[in-house]
Design an enzyme around this catalytic site. Structure first.
Site, PDB file in Angstrom:
ATOM      1  N   PHE A 115      -4.633   3.808  14.728  1.00  0.00           N
ATOM      2  CA  PHE A 115      -4.826   4.839  13.710  1.00  0.00           C
ATOM      3  C   PHE A 115      -5.995   4.441  12.825  1.00  0.00           C
ATOM      4  O   PHE A 115      -6.265   3.251  12.648  1.00  0.00           O
ATOM      5  CB  PHE A 115      -3.560   4.996  12.856  1.00  0.00           C
ATOM      6  CG  PHE A 115      -2.558   5.900  13.499  1.00  0.00           C
ATOM      7  CD1 PHE A 115      -1.932   5.518  14.675  1.00  0.00           C
ATOM      8  CD2 PHE A 115      -2.251   7.140  12.955  1.00  0.00           C
ATOM      9  CE1 PHE A 115      -1.020   6.348  15.305  1.00  0.00           C
ATOM     10  CE2 PHE A 115      -1.341   7.986  13.575  1.00  0.00           C
ATOM     11  CZ  PHE A 115      -0.734   7.590  14.749  1.00  0.00           C
TER      12      PHE A 115
ATOM     13  N   ASN B 279       0.859  -1.197   0.000  1.00  0.00           N
ATOM     14  CA  ASN B 279       0.000   0.000   0.000  1.00  0.00           C
ATOM     15  C   ASN B 279       0.889   1.239   0.000  1.00  0.00           C
ATOM     16  O   ASN B 279       2.110   1.134   0.039  1.00  0.00           O
ATOM     17  CB  ASN B 279      -0.961  -0.027   1.194  1.00  0.00           C
ATOM     18  CG  ASN B 279      -0.230  -0.051   2.520  1.00  0.00           C
ATOM     19  OD1 ASN B 279       0.477   0.878   2.856  1.00  0.00           O
ATOM     20  ND2 ASN B 279      -0.383  -1.142   3.268  1.00  0.00           N
TER      21      ASN B 279
HETATM   22  N1  CTP Z   1      -4.132  -2.709  12.219  1.00  0.00           N
HETATM   23  C1  CTP Z   1      -3.443  -3.779  12.734  1.00  0.00           C
HETATM   24  N2  CTP Z   1      -3.489  -4.989  12.126  1.00  0.00           N
HETATM   25  C2  CTP Z   1      -4.226  -5.171  11.003  1.00  0.00           C
HETATM   26  C3  CTP Z   1      -4.937  -4.095  10.449  1.00  0.00           C
HETATM   27  C4  CTP Z   1      -4.866  -2.883  11.086  1.00  0.00           C
HETATM   28  O1  CTP Z   1      -2.775  -3.602  13.758  1.00  0.00           O
HETATM   29  N3  CTP Z   1      -4.245  -6.359  10.418  1.00  0.00           N
HETATM   30  C5  CTP Z   1      -4.121  -1.418  12.916  1.00  0.00           C
HETATM   31  C6  CTP Z   1      -3.453  -0.300  12.163  1.00  0.00           C
HETATM   32  O2  CTP Z   1      -2.085  -0.194  12.490  1.00  0.00           O
HETATM   33  C7  CTP Z   1      -4.246   0.903  12.646  1.00  0.00           C
HETATM   34  C8  CTP Z   1      -5.627   0.376  12.892  1.00  0.00           C
HETATM   35  O3  CTP Z   1      -5.458  -1.030  13.060  1.00  0.00           O
HETATM   36  O4  CTP Z   1      -3.765   1.368  13.887  1.00  0.00           O
HETATM   37  C9  CTP Z   1      -6.631   0.694  11.827  1.00  0.00           C
HETATM   38  O5  CTP Z   1      -6.550  -0.152  10.772  1.00  0.00           O
HETATM   39  P1  CTP Z   1      -7.616  -0.194   9.576  1.00  0.00           P
HETATM   40  O6  CTP Z   1      -6.975  -1.005   8.544  1.00  0.00           O
HETATM   41  O7  CTP Z   1      -8.032   1.185   9.233  1.00  0.00           O
HETATM   42  O8  CTP Z   1      -8.857  -0.870  10.251  1.00  0.00           O
HETATM   43  P2  CTP Z   1      -9.814  -1.941   9.671  1.00  0.00           P
HETATM   44  O9  CTP Z   1     -10.181  -2.817  10.810  1.00  0.00           O
HETATM   45  O10 CTP Z   1      -9.201  -2.561   8.494  1.00  0.00           O
HETATM   46  O11 CTP Z   1     -11.093  -1.125   9.294  1.00  0.00           O
HETATM   47  P3  CTP Z   1     -11.630  -0.685   7.861  1.00  0.00           P
HETATM   48  O12 CTP Z   1     -11.410  -1.827   6.944  1.00  0.00           O
HETATM   49  O13 CTP Z   1     -13.017  -0.351   8.166  1.00  0.00           O
HETATM   50  O14 CTP Z   1     -10.845   0.534   7.476  1.00  0.00           O
END
Ligand code: CTP
Length: 398
Positions: free
Chosen positions: A323, A208
């Site tokens: 975040f 990404n």
């Molecule tokens: N994060 C994490 N592990 C993952 C995905 C996300 O630790 N597998 C953490 C990121 O570092 C960030 C937060 O979760 O602090 C937000 O991640 P995000 O990808 O925005 O959340 P999602 O649960 O994927 O929600 P959405 O798909 O609705 O954006």
């Protein structure tokens, strides 16, 4: 910044001891005085003469050297310093420290000291990953021992992985941070940062656009306030800040393992843009063009690291910050995300292309806590980081 500070430098017996010669120079350039102590094994790698010439001080080597005891007893020697630095900290020295052994001058000083101790481990990757070393490391962390490194890289023995001693300037920065009377001195904080790379085959991956800029700035700001920072980073565009322990990972699953290994911490800041999915059908061999058409990739869900850490019964950090990068309904989405993930705060930002935030130098965030949403004005990512680090310090009661 180190003017007038007294460092007791214990040099262990490993090939990385040669870097400790440069470390002595760097510390002295910054105004610190360095009292060197060599273990027996260290003398196989560096000579007492070169160490004392660089330090401009006598080298202490033997517990039972009566002249030394007459000049300065080992108890006094162990307490006269502002900081005790062990570099390189070998597996053997770490084991002695963890087990409370005191059978030579170095280990006796480490037992007798009432001063803070910072270790810079260096050893073969298998030795570093050995359960005994990891067990000792956990005990030393529990005892409040500071840690810098080890770094990943090619080692003198030809193997690759974690185990290389941090570079002298990285150790100097950690010494600076340990001696800084910042509000986070003595606190250990974990920061995740950057994107993850999820392999498709040995040469291709899914990634990404995260540059790692915000996470890096946060790690720097926390270190500037005196925290010991473990920086778990995916393949980012920006270099990690000095004075933090860098754990470089590629995939979400590697990041999860590195995060769990880094615990316990006082606070965890999860700024990484972790891929939600990985390619379940990732191939060990390069996918080739065939007449049968395009390859079909199937996906599997990655571990949610933030959620997992937030829900730990044992070892949950006192403060967990996530975040949220959103493009619509930022506050509502982020507020729901805080509850869904179980973290204490969410730093939410609008990453719609028009904002120019993703990959840019500025950020406009909303801090979501149990008390509600707080809009911060648009500012540089460094300023966001400093403000967040101050809030972390306040929340930890520092
Ligand atoms: N994060 C994490 N592990 C993952 C995905 C996300 O630790 N597998 C953490 C990121 O570092 C960030 C937060 O979760 O602090 C937000 O991640 P995000 O990808 O925005 O959340 P999602 O649960 O994927 O929600 P959405 O798909 O609705 O954006």
């Amino acid at each position: 910044m180190l003017a007038g500070k007294r460092i007791l430098l214990i040099i262990g017996g490993g090939i990385a001891a040669y870097k400790s010669l440069d470390l002595i120079r760097r510390l002295r350039e910054r105004g610190a005085s360095v009292t060197p102590v060599l273990t027996r094994a260290a003398e196989e790698f560096v000579t007492p003469l070169s160490v004392s010439a660089l330090a401009g001080e006598k080298v202490y080597r033997d517990l039972f050297d009566l002249t030394d005891e007459a000049e300065m007893g080992h108890i006094e020697l162990s307490r006269a310093a502002d900081l005790v630095v062990v570099a390189p900290a070998t597996a053997d020295l770490m084991g002695k420290m963890a087990g409370g052994l005191a059978n030579d001058l170095a280990s006796t000083l480490l037992m007798a000291t009432d001063t803070r101790v910072l270790i810079a481990p260096a050893m073969n990757v298998r030795m570093w990953e050995h359960p005994a070393t990891q067990r000792n490391l956990a005990l030393l962390r529990g005892d409040g021992i500071g840690l810098i490194g080890p770094n990943d890289g090619t080692m003198a023995c030809g193997e690759f992985g974690p185990g290389r001693m941090s570079e002298p300037l990285e150790i100097v920065a950690a010494v600076d941070a340990a001696l800084a009377d910042g509000p986070l001195a003595g606190r250990r904080v974990l920061v995740t940062s950057g994107p993850t790379h999820e392999p498709i085959d040995p040469v291709r991956y899914i990634a990404n656009r995260s540059s790692g800029a915000q996470g890096t700035a946060i790690a720097r700001a926390l270190a500037d306030l005196g925290a010991e920072v473990v920086f778990v980073t995916g393949p980012a565009d920006v270099s990690p800040p000095p004075g933090v322990t860098v754990v470089a990972v590629q995939s979400a699953r590697e990041m999860e393992a590195a995060v769990m290994r880094a615990l316990p911490v006082d606070a965890g800041i999860f700024a990484a843009a972790v891929a939600d999915w990985r390619v379940a059908s990732a191939s060990d061999r390069k996918l080739k063009k065939t007449r049968d058409g395009m390859p079909v990739l199937s996906f599997a869900e990655n571990p949610d690291i933030l959620r997992a850490v937030s829900h730990l019964d044992d070892g949950r950090p006192g403060l967990v910050v996530g975040f949220a990068a959103e493009t619509d309904d930022v506050v509502a989405e982020a507020t729901a995300k805080r509850l869904r993930k179980g973290c204490d705060w969410i730093v939410a930002n609008d990453v719609s292309p028009a904002t120019g935030i993703m990959g840019g130098t500025e950020n406009a965030v909303t801090l979501i806590t149990a008390e509600g949403a707080e809009d911060w004005p648009r500012m540089g990512k460094d300023d966001v980081a400093r403000r967040l680090a101050m809030r972390v310090a306040e929340a930890l009661g520092a």
